[in-house]
Structure formats: structure tokens, C-alpha cells
Design a protein around this motif. Structure first.
Motif, PDB file in Angstrom:
ATOM      1  N   TYR A 226      45.089  -2.351  46.162  1.00 43.04           N
ATOM      2  CA  TYR A 226      45.347  -3.733  46.582  1.00 43.04           C
ATOM      3  C   TYR A 226      46.686  -3.761  47.311  1.00 43.04           C
ATOM      4  O   TYR A 226      47.687  -3.243  46.789  1.00 43.04           O
ATOM      5  CB  TYR A 226      45.369  -4.672  45.365  1.00 43.04           C
ATOM      6  CG  TYR A 226      43.985  -4.948  44.831  1.00 43.04           C
ATOM      7  CD1 TYR A 226      43.093  -5.725  45.587  1.00 43.04           C
ATOM      8  CD2 TYR A 226      43.550  -4.437  43.623  1.00 43.04           C
ATOM      9  CE1 TYR A 226      41.804  -5.974  45.128  1.00 43.04           C
ATOM     10  CE2 TYR A 226      42.264  -4.679  43.153  1.00 43.04           C
ATOM     11  CZ  TYR A 226      41.399  -5.452  43.915  1.00 43.04           C
ATOM     12  OH  TYR A 226      40.125  -5.693  43.470  1.00 43.04           O
ATOM     13  N   VAL A 351      44.266  -9.625  50.171  1.00 41.68           N
ATOM     14  CA  VAL A 351      43.796 -10.783  49.390  1.00 41.68           C
ATOM     15  C   VAL A 351      42.478 -11.327  49.919  1.00 41.68           C
ATOM     16  O   VAL A 351      41.548 -11.608  49.156  1.00 41.68           O
ATOM     17  CB  VAL A 351      44.849 -11.920  49.447  1.00 41.68           C
ATOM     18  CG1 VAL A 351      44.346 -13.144  48.701  1.00 41.68           C
ATOM     19  CG2 VAL A 351      46.120 -11.451  48.814  1.00 41.68           C
ATOM     20  N   LYS A 354      39.144  -9.630  48.768  1.00 43.21           N
ATOM     21  CA  LYS A 354      38.790  -9.448  47.342  1.00 43.21           C
ATOM     22  C   LYS A 354      37.327  -9.781  47.054  1.00 43.21           C
ATOM     23  O   LYS A 354      36.683  -9.133  46.244  1.00 43.21           O
ATOM     24  CB  LYS A 354      39.697 -10.317  46.466  1.00 43.21           C
ATOM     25  CG  LYS A 354      41.054  -9.675  46.181  1.00 43.21           C
ATOM     26  CD  LYS A 354      41.845 -10.513  45.192  1.00 43.21           C
ATOM     27  CE  LYS A 354      43.055  -9.739  44.689  1.00 43.21           C
ATOM     28  NZ  LYS A 354      43.869 -10.544  43.759  1.00 43.21           N
ATOM     29  N   ASP A 379      50.924  -8.936  45.165  1.00 42.55           N
ATOM     30  CA  ASP A 379      51.256  -9.879  44.107  1.00 42.55           C
ATOM     31  C   ASP A 379      49.949 -10.400  43.493  1.00 42.55           C
ATOM     32  O   ASP A 379      49.100 -10.945  44.196  1.00 42.55           O
ATOM     33  CB  ASP A 379      52.048 -11.043  44.730  1.00 42.55           C
ATOM     34  CG  ASP A 379      52.268 -12.163  43.731  1.00 42.55           C
ATOM     35  OD1 ASP A 379      51.968 -11.957  42.540  1.00 42.55           O
ATOM     36  OD2 ASP A 379      52.719 -13.245  44.157  1.00 42.55           O
ATOM     37  N   PRO A 380      49.767 -10.204  42.171  1.00 41.07           N
ATOM     38  CA  PRO A 380      48.474 -10.579  41.568  1.00 41.07           C
ATOM     39  C   PRO A 380      48.135 -12.059  41.761  1.00 41.07           C
ATOM     40  O   PRO A 380      46.988 -12.459  41.716  1.00 41.07           O
ATOM     41  CB  PRO A 380      48.647 -10.250  40.083  1.00 41.07           C
ATOM     42  CG  PRO A 380      50.075  -9.873  39.893  1.00 41.07           C
ATOM     43  CD  PRO A 380      50.702  -9.625  41.215  1.00 41.07           C
ATOM     44  N   LYS A 381      49.185 -12.903  41.965  1.00 38.47           N
ATOM     45  CA  LYS A 381      48.907 -14.340  42.123  1.00 38.47           C
ATOM     46  C   LYS A 381      48.631 -14.709  43.582  1.00 38.47           C
ATOM     47  O   LYS A 381      48.376 -15.872  43.897  1.00 38.47           O
ATOM     48  CB  LYS A 381      50.088 -15.147  41.607  1.00 38.47           C
ATOM     49  CG  LYS A 381      50.314 -15.014  40.105  1.00 38.47           C
ATOM     50  CD  LYS A 381      51.360 -16.030  39.631  1.00 38.47           C
ATOM     51  CE  LYS A 381      51.830 -15.751  38.222  1.00 38.47           C
ATOM     52  NZ  LYS A 381      52.697 -14.563  38.129  1.00 38.47           N
ATOM     53  N   ALA A 382      48.722 -13.731  44.475  1.00 36.25           N
ATOM     54  CA  ALA A 382      48.578 -14.053  45.911  1.00 36.25           C
ATOM     55  C   ALA A 382      47.222 -14.674  46.196  1.00 36.25           C
ATOM     56  O   ALA A 382      46.198 -14.229  45.693  1.00 36.25           O
ATOM     57  CB  ALA A 382      48.747 -12.772  46.723  1.00 36.25           C
ATOM     58  N   LYS A 383      47.246 -15.722  46.966  1.00 32.11           N
ATOM     59  CA  LYS A 383      45.998 -16.396  47.373  1.00 32.11           C
ATOM     60  C   LYS A 383      45.815 -16.217  48.875  1.00 32.11           C
ATOM     61  O   LYS A 383      46.788 -16.157  49.611  1.00 32.11           O
ATOM     62  CB  LYS A 383      46.094 -17.911  47.073  1.00 32.11           C
ATOM     63  CG  LYS A 383      46.203 -18.247  45.603  1.00 32.11           C
ATOM     64  CD  LYS A 383      44.831 -18.567  45.049  1.00 32.11           C
ATOM     65  CE  LYS A 383      44.876 -19.107  43.642  1.00 32.11           C
ATOM     66  NZ  LYS A 383      45.417 -18.204  42.644  1.00 32.11           N
TER      67      LYS A 383
END
Length: 413
Positions: A226, A351, A354, A379-383
Motif C-alpha cells: 500500500y 487509496v 483498494k 496512511d491507514p486513514k487515507a481516503k
């Protein structure tokens, strides 16, 4: 089972032995007897399973058995239609290899190269024609090709042919051939469009399925990274320096992307070449030869150009851009780990890709291992960024009418 058990004749068995093959693959074992019995076939098999020989061998046998000394030159009795030039050229090589002890002749025609030499070969008369749809119809229009004597029509990689928008051409070609011909349809995947086509043109076909179309190559290790979109090139360079070695095929979604990545890798001292639809045929072939002969060890390609590329010594596949069609992923990584060798695949996922990973994993029925230990983590929170157009309108806060007047108005319509 050996090739002898498939009732093939001596000249073919000799050519097969000289090419170094002992036993037929599963698709050959299942398909060849049906073709020799003159049945229509719908076969789902991926590239790399030996399906070209599954139709080339029995076609050569049928034509060999029915040879007669023609008074007016040879007629086209077998027609193989293929979506890409590379694939067509490769099928032709197969026919030459297996048919070398017979006096059957074959030729290949496709666009992107001069039409005159192709006309000359056709004028002399041939038994087997391998062609891409566009050039075939072109030459037919110019009265250089007569399909009235075709006994066997092969539609190879039918799913790709339909994806590329050749459906009308394929139907037209089928209508130009005689009524009673045998049709062999090969497709790596069986989407509804292919089934529909098969139902309209095949007569009570035999079905041959080799490995469910969703199974990813067993000999290929897969890993997923990722990474923010802007860091993909840096991560790719990092992996090439530290992890990925040998002969590498890198996939990008667009021709522009292919060229851009090529420039970056060349600047960093890598030996690279590219294959995509905008390149002239001779340059595509040249790139492939350079790769096969070791002058370059990295080839960057788009999906359309990469179908039908047969490279035996491929160590790794890199999905720089993930494909939005999950079957494409299976095709891509199936380029490595062929013929009993082991291969690796590396996928870079930003992102906005995904959701592609999710559908790929559903198709291949495994979770692709994720490598988190790299310099450009996501960043796991990336949208995903959704680009909204700026509203344009009156620069005055209100329009002409006040809100109150709008409410009072009774419209007449």
C-alpha cells in the motif's frame, strides 16, 4: 498419456518430439480428440496452458489427411482469428514448428505493417491463415482473401477480442466462412458476452474447461504494497534496487504511464523498453526481441499489448497500476511462473485502488499478503480524493429575485 495416444500422424509426432515436448498438457489432452472428431468447441483455458498446440496440431492433421493436388493453387482451409498482433505472430510460429514436416503452408497478417507483401503471399495460395480482425476484413474487401473454403475457424482469446470492440468484426468474419465449418472458440475467461457469442455461432459445442478461470498461477508468490499514489515511482525504484531481480515485466494502465515510467527508469540507469498500442509493430517486436535476448531486462507494457506475449524466462511481474478488471490481474501474474518455473508478483496499491484489491481477492479466493515494511507506507486513514467541481454562478450572493418573492410566486405551469 503421450501424444501418440491422441492418434496424431508421424510427421506431427516427429515435429513435437523435435520441439522437445513429450506429453500433452491437460487442455491438449481434452481438446485434440474433439477437434479430430470435427466437433465445435468452447474452451476456457488461460494463456500458458498450451492451448495453441491444442488447436494447431489437430488442424494440421485434418488438413494433412485431406490434401489433394489443387489445380488452381491452395485455398484457405483453416482461419485463426486473434485479437493482437503479438498473439497472431506467436500462433503462426507454432504452426510453422508443428507443420514443418508437412507441405502445408501458413501465413500471418495484421495491421501496422505494409499490406503489399501480405497480398503477394495470399496470391500464391495458403492452407492456414492467422489474422487480426481489422486487416483480415481489409484484405477481404480488396478481394485478396477468399474464405469460401474454410473448414475450421478458430477464435482465440475471445474475451479480449470482445473487450477490444471486435464483436461485429468477429460476427462478420464468421458469416463470410461457409455454413458447415467447424468453430473452435478459446477464451481465458467466460463473461456473458462470450457465452452469448458462443450461443449464436456454435453448433452443440463440446465444453472444455481447464482450471477454473479464477485460479491464480500456483507457482507465483504474490505480495501487495500500500503506497500513496505520488510515491509509487519512488517505491518502484526502491524495490528494483533491493528486492526485485532478473527479467521483469511492469504493467501500467495507460500508454502515457508506460512512457513516463520508462523515462524515469532510463534516467536511473535501468535497461528498459516498452510495448503499447501506439507503437508500430516492428518496434513492438524489436522491444520483445531485446527483452528475450537479454539486451534489456525490464519491459513496461499495457494490458492489451501484453496479452499473448510468450516469455519463458520471466522472474517477476510488477503491477504498477492495479487493474480494475480482476481477471486481468490473473492474466498478468500468470505471465511468470510458467512451464514449471517459479515467479513473483508485486502490486503497488494506492487509496483509490483498494476496491480493486477486494474484487481480485474475491476472484482468486485468497488474501494477498501485504508487505508493510517499506519506506513509503500509506496512511491507514487515507481516503480517496474526490475532485469536486467548483460551483460557478452569479458572483452576487443572491440571484435576481429575493427568496421571499420566489416563495410567493404561483407558477402557471
Amino acid at each position: 498419456m503421450s501424444f501418440k495416444d491422441l492418434q496424431l500422424n508421424k510427421p506431427l509426432l516427429r515435429a513435437i518430439a523435435e520441439a522437445g515436448y513429450d506429453n500433452p498438457t491437460l487442455v491438449q489432452e481434452k481438446t485434440i480428440p474433439f477437434v479430430l472428431e470435427n466437433k465445435d468447441i468452447i474452451c476456457s483455458a488461460q494463456t500458458g496452458t498450451g492451448k495453441t498446440a491444442a488447436f494447431a496440431l489437430p488442424i494440421l492433421q485434418q488438413l494433412f489427411d485431406k490434401q489433394d493436388a489443387p489445380k488452381k493453387g491452395k485455398k484457405i482451409r483453416a482461419l485463426i482469428v486473434s485479437p493482437t498482433r503479438e498473439l497472431a505472430a506467436q500462433i503462426h510460429e507454432n504452426f510453422k514448428t508443428y507443420g514443418k514436416n508437412t507441405n502445408l503452408t501458413s501465413t500471418v497478417i495484421f495491421g501496422g505493417t505494409s499490406i503489399e507483401p501480405q497480398k503477394d503471399v495470399l496470391k500464391k495460395g495458403i492452407d492456414i491463415l492467422i489474422a487480426t480482425p481489422g486487416r483480415l476484413l481489409d484484405l477481404h474487401k480488396q478481394d485478396c482473401i477468399n474464405l469460401d473454403y474454410v473448414e475450421t475457424l478458430v477464435l482465440d482469446e475471445a474475451d479480449l477480442m470482445l473487450d477490444m470492440g471486435f464483436i461485429d468484426d468477429v460476427k462478420k468474419i464468421e458469416r463470410l466462412c461457409p455454413e458447415g465449418k467447424q468453430i473452435l472458440l478459446f477464451s481465458a475467461t467466460m463473461p456473458f458476452k462470450v457465452e452469448q457469442l458462443a450461443n449464436t455461432i456454435l453448433k452443440t459445442p463440446e465444453r472444455v474447461e481447464v482450471t477454473p478461470t479464477s485460479s491464480a498461477a500456483i507457482n507465483v508468490s504474490q505480495v501487495l504494497y500500500y503506497v500513496p499514489k505520488r510515491n509509487k515511482i519512488e517505491l518502484c525504484l526502491h524495490l528494483l534496487r533491493n528486492t526485485i531481480k532478473g527479467n521483469i515485466l511492469i504493467f501500467r494502465r495507460t500508454k502515457f504511464g508506460v512512457d513516463k515510467l520508462e523515462q524515469t527508469l532510463l534516467k536511473n540507469g535501468y535497461k528498459v523498453d516498452t510495448i503499447h498500442g501506439d507503437k508500430a509493430q516492428n518496434l513492438r517486436q524489436e522491444a520483445l526481441n531485446k527483452f528475450k535476448n537479454g539486451y534489456v531486462n525490464i519491459l513496461i507494457a499495457t494490458d492489451v499489448a501484453a496479452r499473448g506475449i510468450d516469455i519463458n524466462e520471466l522472474d517477476a511481474v510488477v503491477n504498477f497500476d492495479l487493474p480494475n478488471i480482476p481477471e486481468t490481474y490473473v492474466h498478468r501474474i500468470g505471465r511468470t511462473g510458467r512451464a514449471g518455473n517459479f515467479g513473483s508478483s508485486y502490486s503497488l496499491c494506492s487509496v483509490d485502488e483498494k476496491s480493486y484489491v477486494k474484487s481480485i481477492e474475491q476472484l482468486i479466493n485468497i488474501q494477498i499478503p501485504v508487505e508493510e515494511n517499506h519506506p513509503y507506507p500509506l496512511d491507514p486513514k487515507a481516503k480517496p480524493i474526490i475532485h469536486k467541481s467548483k460551483k460557478t454562478g452569479s458572483k452576487h450572493k443572491k440571484g435576481r429575485k429575493s427568496e421571499a418573492s420566489k416563495k410567493k410566486k404561483k407558477r402557471w405551469y
